[in-house]
Design an enzyme around this catalytic site. Sequence first.
Site, PDB file in Angstrom:
ATOM      1  N   ALA A  66       0.847  -1.187   0.000  1.00 22.18           N
ATOM      2  CA  ALA A  66       0.000   0.000   0.000  1.00 22.18           C
ATOM      3  C   ALA A  66       0.884   1.238   0.000  1.00 22.18           C
ATOM      4  O   ALA A  66       2.066   1.178   0.352  1.00 22.18           O
ATOM      5  CB  ALA A  66      -0.913   0.002   1.225  1.00 22.18           C
ATOM      6  N   GLY A 112      -0.510  -5.117   0.826  1.00 20.61           N
ATOM      7  CA  GLY A 112      -1.739  -5.049   0.045  1.00 20.61           C
ATOM      8  C   GLY A 112      -1.644  -5.739  -1.298  1.00 20.61           C
ATOM      9  O   GLY A 112      -2.653  -6.184  -1.847  1.00 20.61           O
ATOM     10  N   GLU A 115      -2.315  -9.296  -0.556  1.00 16.94           N
ATOM     11  CA  GLU A 115      -3.734  -9.374  -0.211  1.00 16.94           C
ATOM     12  C   GLU A 115      -4.609  -9.327  -1.461  1.00 16.94           C
ATOM     13  O   GLU A 115      -5.616 -10.030  -1.547  1.00 16.94           O
ATOM     14  CB  GLU A 115      -4.089  -8.253   0.759  1.00 16.94           C
ATOM     15  CG  GLU A 115      -3.505  -8.506   2.150  1.00 16.94           C
ATOM     16  CD  GLU A 115      -3.675  -7.327   3.091  1.00 16.94           C
ATOM     17  OE1 GLU A 115      -4.233  -7.519   4.181  1.00 16.94           O
ATOM     18  OE2 GLU A 115      -3.241  -6.198   2.737  1.00 16.94           O
ATOM     19  N   GLU A 135       3.592  -5.964   7.364  1.00  8.67           N
ATOM     20  CA  GLU A 135       2.961  -4.864   8.086  1.00  8.67           C
ATOM     21  C   GLU A 135       3.432  -4.698   9.522  1.00  8.67           C
ATOM     22  O   GLU A 135       3.533  -3.566  10.022  1.00  8.67           O
ATOM     23  CB  GLU A 135       1.424  -5.030   8.062  1.00  8.67           C
ATOM     24  CG  GLU A 135       0.774  -4.688   6.738  1.00  8.67           C
ATOM     25  CD  GLU A 135       0.742  -5.835   5.747  1.00  8.67           C
ATOM     26  OE1 GLU A 135       0.052  -5.725   4.728  1.00  8.67           O
ATOM     27  OE2 GLU A 135       1.428  -6.852   5.993  1.00  8.67           O
TER      28      GLU A 135
END
Length: 260
Positions: A66, A112, A115, A135
């Site tokens: 992200a 992300g 994900e 993360e």
Amino acid sequence: MSYNNILTETLNGITTITINRPSKLNALNRETIQELHNAFDGADQSKDTKVIIVTGSGEKAFVAGADISEFADFNVEEGGKLAAKGQELLFDFVENLSTPVIAAVNGFALGGGLELAMACHFRVASTNAKMGLPEVSLGVIPGYGGTQRLPQLVGKGRAMEMVMTAGMIDANQALSYGLVNHVVEQEELLAFCEKIAGKIMRNSSVAIAEAISAINANYKDGVDGYQAEIEAFGNCFGTEDFKEGTTAFLEKRKADFPGK
């Protein structure tokens, strides 16, 4: 529709969505997430699209994570809303699409990015791919479904280790874990995914949509996956595809599914 951060192309029943932020290693910001939602939604509704392939531009990254600069100063409420909105708009949305989605993981798939790949219906990786959920090294946890989908795919113990160490695994490890279905050379990646897409497109798109729904039901809290399968199985009997498929079988010919 024109986009700032992604490219789309539809050819021979396959829509390829390419995340195109090479200077940011294709990191996901809010604008890119919205654009991806719009592209996936448009492809899902298009009669010209039978399979969707999502990949990243360049040779380094699928999605390297992200865009941290967007949320580094968020508070508790803002962080929660960020995760909720992202899951609704993209990650859960992709998982529940009726059109098959293949992730062509062409490099780093971190945070992300992993994900997003896990939200797709299955994954094919290039030999140079690296995957992980880093993360906790930033003082946060995966917020776009990573803590849920990773253990579903690789098992609780391996997911715990990957999340807690914030480490990366290579493509062959991902294959042995069951995180990806295939590993191929990078220059063969899209062609390989297109070959799989071709096999998918020979079959009933209506039945495939029902199968996606039934398989996903097993992973939803409070949903009886077996009952969902029974209902989906029954639904197929009311379709033109079922009539064509069974008739073609009995007549010993190739089915020509109308997709209805």
